[in-house]
Structures are given as structure tokens and as C-alpha cells.
Design an enzyme around this catalytic site. Structure first.
Site, PDB file in Angstrom:
ATOM      1  N   LYS A 163       0.841  -1.197   0.000  1.00 44.82           N
ATOM      2  CA  LYS A 163       0.000   0.000   0.000  1.00 44.82           C
ATOM      3  C   LYS A 163       0.873   1.241   0.000  1.00 44.82           C
ATOM      4  O   LYS A 163       1.810   1.349   0.795  1.00 44.82           O
ATOM      5  CB  LYS A 163      -0.910   0.006   1.228  1.00 44.82           C
ATOM      6  CG  LYS A 163      -1.796   1.247   1.341  1.00 44.82           C
ATOM      7  CD  LYS A 163      -2.577   1.252   2.646  1.00 44.82           C
ATOM      8  CE  LYS A 163      -3.415   2.515   2.790  1.00 44.82           C
ATOM      9  NZ  LYS A 163      -4.141   2.565   4.087  1.00 44.82           N
ATOM     10  N   ASP A 209     -10.565   6.211  13.919  1.00 47.73           N
ATOM     11  CA  ASP A 209     -11.013   6.161  12.515  1.00 47.73           C
ATOM     12  C   ASP A 209     -10.608   4.874  11.802  1.00 47.73           C
ATOM     13  O   ASP A 209     -10.628   4.804  10.582  1.00 47.73           O
ATOM     14  CB  ASP A 209     -10.492   7.364  11.731  1.00 47.73           C
ATOM     15  CG  ASP A 209     -11.453   7.765  10.610  1.00 47.73           C
ATOM     16  OD1 ASP A 209     -12.657   7.491  10.744  1.00 47.73           O
ATOM     17  OD2 ASP A 209     -10.992   8.315   9.598  1.00 47.73           O
TER      18      ASP A 209
END
Length: 413
Positions: free
Chosen positions: A141, A270
Site C-alpha cells: 500500500k 477512525d
């Protein structure tokens, strides 16, 4: 005398021409991928293999990095840029983490080096790029400089947490972090993690769950995809539940509670629970014998064609049956282990509407509750009201709400 001068003049005029390298060492569609493959190979062979694993990691190991700059001229330019830098953050720490997560060093290198990683769909809004290794074991990523700084900030705590919990965690299993700079202008940061979804099992449904309901539904664009990433409101509107055995739920909840408490202690929030669902009786899991014979004939024909083209590179399809290139002029077929769903898998209980295997892990854990998030919280509260279940809340409140939601959606026998 004149003859001697003539010979001397000819020698001065002689030029040495650079020979272009024809061997394709690290086949890649673009420089970034080629450098990742080259860099992991260089780190494993030329650096880490020469350093014995320390008895214990020292504070400096969490600040260390290895860095190499390559300046080539007319060498392998078809595959690699002439100038690039490769940086590996905290090599000894991440090698130790790979060991803790039962990742063999040679297998790790071969997965990322022998064959080019390929792009996979990215459902998030961050614009991050996701790639997968050819054997589907690892996810690469691209991350931001802020993510890098955050990872370095929490790395010592993250490592200690993994050690103390004997790697029994649903936090992302982070295995390496690298920086690639191409021609001194194009910079990328890449994180390597274990793939949550096992290579041998197709995923038929996928959810990203935060425990929030405000603006937590997949867009029409996302829903149009072959395998969309659905969200909390989609999960609730479909009246979906996670059906697992009582003991499995108790173990999972215990791990997730420890993980979320750990993240709250680092002022992080989050994050999401990524849930992938493999339906055991899904038609796509079964291959018709006639179709299989035709596929075998096609594979044999491809083998003949590929044997005549050693520079060919094939990208793996989304199914578990993966074709890729090996070390010679031949092509082999990769067959993943369909009997081992991996660490992140939990089988459904007997009361499940259908037999499934759930793959679950926390993702996106590097968001700190700082000024930016506090401002976003104030804006969302004014827009939706103080009682709205917005995703941007204080870390301890986020962890509490997240665990209440997960506990609620898991049904036991």
C-alpha cells in the site's frame, strides 16, 4: 618515426561503446514496481543476511534505516531508471516482526521479488494505491509522509504490543516499510502487510465497518464494481449478521478489545474492521469438468507460446488459480492451499443461513486524533447534531462505540 605517430593517433581515436544490457532482471510495468523488487532483494541478500538477529532490539533500532542510491548509465535502462534511491525503515525491527508473524524471510523475498506485484482495487477516498504479491500473501500500500511519521512514532509500542500478545492481534500485520525515489523527483512510500484474505478462498462479499452511521454507505460508483466494499449502513440495511461459535466470538472480542484499547492509548481512531465473506457453496467455487479440460488445453497452448518468449510477463487473475512466470523460459501454475484459510479466518456456526468463512482484521490504524480531526468533529457535529453517530470522535469514545457495534452484529449459537 611517422609510423609510431600514426599508431599513437589511431589509439587516441579509439572509442569504447557502452553495451546495452539485454537481460530483463526485474520485469515490471513501471519503475516503481521494478525498484520495489530490486530493493527488497538488495535488502535481504546484501544487508540483512549479513546481520545476525540481535538478542534484543535497542532503542536505536527503532530510528535506524538503510539507504542506497543507484546512479547507472545505459545499464538495464529498459527495466530500471538510471537514478533511484531505495530506503528501508527500521530493517531489524521489521525483520523481527516478520518472525513474530511467522513469515519466513526467503518466502517473503520470493513473494515480492520473483514476480511483479499487480494492482488491485482501492475502495478508499485517500487515493492510496494497493498492490498484491503474485501468490496473494502480501498487500503493498502506498502511504503518505504523515503515515510514515505516524508509523515511526508508534513502532516501538506496536512491536512491544505484538511481542506481549504473542502476535495474537487483529491489528494489521505490518511486515516492512520502504521509500522509493525515482530520478530525484518522484517519491513513493510503501508499506507491506499480510493479506487478510487467504489466497485459496474467493471473497464474495466485503464490508468496511466503523460502528458509525453518518455517511457510511457505499457510493453508486462503488456498488457498480464486481466486488464492492460495502459499509455500516449497507450491512444494517441488508440485516446481515456475523454467525460464529460462542468460543470464537469470545476470543475475537477479547482480541479486538485489547487492540482498540491499545490504539486509543496512542490517540488513534477512525480505523475499521474489514470483513470478507467466503460462501462455501457459491457456484464460482466449483469448476465444471468439461470447462476444466478446456482450460487445461488452453494452459498447454500458452506454455508452448510462452516458451518462445522469455520476456513475457503475465498478471494474475482474481481467482485462486494464478498463472505467473518462473525463473526460466517456462510458465507454471500456482495452486494456493485451499485447506488453510489463515490466521484471520473464522468459520460460521451451525445456525448460519449458509456455511461461510469470515476473514476479519482491523485496517487503517494510522489516523491520529489531532487538530485536523478535532476540526472535522466540530464541523460534523454542527451539521448533523450532537447525538449523530459521526465517525470523527475522541479515541476512547471511538473504541467504545466500535466494540459495542461489533458485539451487536456477531450472533452466536
Amino acid at each position: 618515426m611517422s609510423s609510431i605517430q600514426s599508431v599513437s593517433t589511431k589509439q587516441k581515436k579509439k572509442r569504447i561503446k557502452a553495451v546495452h544490457q539485454k537481460l530483463r532482471v526485474f520485469r515490471a510495468k513501471e519503475p516503481l514496481l521494478g525498484i520495489i523488487m530490486w530493493g527488497v532483494n538488495h535488502s535481504r541478500i546484501n544487508e540483512l543476511s549479513l546481520v545476525n538477529p540481535p538478542v534484543m532490539l535497542m532503542p536505536d533500532d527503532f530510528k535506524a534505516y538503510s539507504k542506497i542510491r543507484i546512479d547507472n548509465h545505459l545499464f538495464n535502462k529498459e527495466n530500471m531508471p538510471s537514478h533511484f534511491k531505495f530506503k528501508e525503515w527500521c530493517p531489524l525491527v521489521f525483520r523481527n516482526l516478520r518472525e513474530r508473524f511467522s513469515v519466513d524471510e526467503d518466502c517473503y523475498m520470493n513473494s515480492l521479488v520473483k514476480h511483479c506485484p499487480t494492482d488491485i482495487d482501492s475502495p478508499g477516498k485517500s487515493g492510496a494505491r494497493f498492490l498484491i504479491s503474485h501468490d496473494r500473501k502480501y498487500i503493498l500500500k502506498t502511504i503518505t509522509t504523515e503515515d510514515v511519521a505516524e508509523m515511526i512514532r508508534i513502532l516501538k509500542d506496536y512491536h512491544q504490543y505484538v511481542v506481549e500478545h504473542h502476535a495474537e492481534t487483529r491489528l494489521p500485520h505490518i511486515l516492512g516499510m520502504y521509500k522509493i525515489c525515482i530520478n530525484d523527483t518522484d517519491t513513493h512510500h510503501v508499506m507491506v502487510m499480510k493479506n487478510v484474505f487467504s489466497a485459496g478462498f474467493n471473497i464474495h462479499r466485503k464490508y468496511d465497518l466503523k460502528g458509525s452511521t453518518v455517511a457510511r454507505q457505499a457510493s453508486e460508483k462503488e456498488r457498480a464494481k464486481e466486488l464492492p466494499t460495502l459499509k455500516d449502513n449497507d450491512f444494517l440495511s441488508e440485516k446481515t449478521s456475523i454467525h460464529i461459535h460462542k468460543d470464537d466470538k469470545a476470543k475475537l472480542i477479547k482480541i479486538l478489545e485489547a487492540d482498540s484499547t491499545f490504539l486509543a492509548s496512542l490517540n488513534l481512531m477512525d480505523y475499521s474492521l474489514l470483513v470478507g465473506i467466503h460462501e462455501v457453496n457459491h457456484p464460482s467455487n466449483f469448476v465444471d469438468e468439461d470447462d476444466e479440460e478446456e482450460d487445461d488445453e488452453d494452459l498447454e497452448q500458452e506454455d508452448e507460446n510462452n516458451a518462445n518468449d522469455s520476456s513475457m510477463f503475465t498478471t494474475p487473475p482474481s481467482s485462486p488459480r494464478i498463472r505467473t512466470e518462473s525463473d526460466g523460459d517456462y510458465v507454471y501454475e500456482y495452486e494456493p492451499d485451499q485447506n488453510d484459510p489463515g490466521y484471520f479466518a473464522i468459520k460460521s456456526n451451525d445456525k448460519s443461513p449458509q456455511p461461510v468463512i469470515y476473514f476479519m482484521s482491523l485496517i487503517d490504524i494510522l489516523t491520529r486524533y489531532g487538530v485536523k480531526k478535532k476540526t472535522a468533529k466540530a464541523a460534523k457535529t454542527m451539521k448533523h447534531g450532537a447525538g449523530a453517530e459521526i465517525s470523527t470522535v475522541k479515541p476512547d469514545q471511538y473504541a467504545k462505540r466500535f466494540m459495542e457495534f461489533i458485539d451487536r452484529i456477531i450472533v452466536v449459537d
